[in-house]
Design a protein around this motif. Sequence first.
Motif, short mmCIF file in Angstrom:
data_model
loop_
_atom_site.label_atom_id
_atom_site.label_comp_id
_atom_site.label_asym_id
_atom_site.label_seq_id
_atom_site.Cartn_x
_atom_site.Cartn_y
_atom_site.Cartn_z
N PRO A 9 29.02 41.36 34.94
CA PRO A 9 30.39 41.05 34.55
C PRO A 9 30.58 39.67 33.95
O PRO A 9 29.99 38.68 34.42
CB PRO A 9 31.18 41.18 35.86
N LEU A 11 29.57 38.33 31.35
CA LEU A 11 28.53 37.72 30.52
C LEU A 11 28.68 38.14 29.06
O LEU A 11 28.09 37.50 28.17
CB LEU A 11 27.14 38.03 31.09
N ARG A 17 33.20 31.60 27.47
CA ARG A 17 33.48 31.47 28.90
C ARG A 17 32.90 30.15 29.43
O ARG A 17 31.70 29.95 29.37
CB ARG A 17 32.79 32.64 29.60
N TYR A 22 28.06 27.56 30.86
CA TYR A 22 27.21 28.63 30.33
C TYR A 22 26.75 28.41 28.89
O TYR A 22 25.98 29.22 28.37
CB TYR A 22 27.95 29.98 30.46
N ASN A 73 20.76 39.53 35.09
CA ASN A 73 21.73 38.56 35.57
C ASN A 73 22.91 39.38 36.07
O ASN A 73 23.72 39.85 35.26
CB ASN A 73 22.15 37.62 34.44
N GLY A 75 25.57 38.51 37.39
CA GLY A 75 26.87 37.81 37.44
C GLY A 75 27.33 37.71 38.88
O GLY A 75 26.52 37.57 39.81
N ALA A 76 28.63 37.82 39.07
CA ALA A 76 29.17 37.66 40.43
C ALA A 76 28.73 38.77 41.38
O ALA A 76 28.75 38.58 42.61
CB ALA A 76 30.70 37.59 40.37
N HIS A 79 26.37 38.11 44.38
CA HIS A 79 26.76 37.53 45.66
C HIS A 79 27.27 38.56 46.67
O HIS A 79 27.48 38.22 47.83
CB HIS A 79 27.78 36.43 45.43
N HIS A 99 19.86 33.45 36.57
CA HIS A 99 21.19 32.82 36.52
C HIS A 99 21.13 31.68 35.54
O HIS A 99 20.23 30.84 35.61
CB HIS A 99 21.63 32.34 37.90
N ILE A 100 22.08 31.67 34.64
CA ILE A 100 22.11 30.65 33.59
C ILE A 100 22.37 29.27 34.22
O ILE A 100 21.73 28.29 33.89
CB ILE A 100 23.22 31.00 32.57
N SER A 101 23.32 29.25 35.13
CA SER A 101 23.67 27.98 35.78
C SER A 101 22.82 27.78 37.03
O SER A 101 22.22 28.73 37.54
CB SER A 101 25.15 28.00 36.16
N VAL A 103 23.07 27.82 40.41
CA VAL A 103 24.06 28.30 41.38
C VAL A 103 24.08 27.44 42.65
O VAL A 103 25.11 27.37 43.33
CB VAL A 103 23.80 29.79 41.75
N ARG A 106 26.66 24.66 42.71
CA ARG A 106 28.04 25.13 42.52
C ARG A 106 28.65 25.54 43.87
O ARG A 106 28.16 25.13 44.92
CB ARG A 106 28.06 26.26 41.48
N ARG A 110 28.19 30.95 45.75
CA ARG A 110 27.17 31.27 44.75
C ARG A 110 25.75 30.99 45.25
O ARG A 110 24.77 31.32 44.58
CB ARG A 110 27.41 30.47 43.46
C1 DQA Z 1 25.82 33.51 36.98
C2 DQA Z 1 26.26 32.79 38.26
C3 DQA Z 1 27.24 33.64 39.04
O1 DQA Z 1 27.65 32.96 40.22
C4 DQA Z 1 28.47 33.93 38.20
O2 DQA Z 1 29.36 34.77 38.91
C5 DQA Z 1 28.14 34.48 36.86
C6 DQA Z 1 27.01 33.93 36.13
C7 DQA Z 1 24.92 32.62 36.09
O3 DQA Z 1 24.32 33.18 35.19
O4 DQA Z 1 24.83 31.41 36.31
O5 DQA Z 1 28.84 35.33 36.34
O6 DQA Z 1 25.09 34.65 37.34
#
Ligand code: DQA
Length: 143
Positions: A9, A11, A17, A22, A73, A75-76, A79, A99-101, A103, A106, A110
């Motif tokens: 979700p 992405l 975004r 990101y 990936n 996304g959320a 978790h 994960h791009i970031s 986590v 953060r 996450r």
């Molecule tokens: C993510 C990190 C997740 O916590 C977040 O909900 C995302 C992107 C990342 O790629 O860093 O949607 O997966």
Amino acid sequence: MKFLIINGPNLNLLGRREPGIYGQENYESLCQRLRAFAAAHGSTAECFQSNHEGAIIDAIHAADGVYDAIIMNPGAFTHYSYAILDALKAVGVPCVEVHISNVHQREEFRHKSVTAPACVGQVCGLGLYGYEAAMGYFLDQKD
Ligand code: DQA
């Protein structure tokens, strides 16, 4: 190798975004980059993105016996989706989670991945390069 790249979700909104987190590159550009990376290594990469948990589960099921590796990936969903965890466990296709970031730098929620236990490993905090790093891992394994 045949790679399936699954993005969960939000992405699809890459580039628009939270670009400070990101980056500026959009989803289509990411897919082009990953297809080119795969081709440069005698492989193929297909990209799939969905904002819906069930569609991601269906894609994981359909990957069984078709792809050599999944790069995902979630996304959320990372978790809290035990359903995606179970789907990964149900198929014989190895997965690396991306994960791009970073986590871990953060919010607390996450820090926990419920899907990572079904993965070979996890890459986080390397930006979009993380997808290539994950593919590189599988390509090295094959050699
Ligand atoms: C993510 C990190 C997740 O916590 C977040 O909900 C995302 C992107 C990342 O790629 O860093 O949607 O997966």
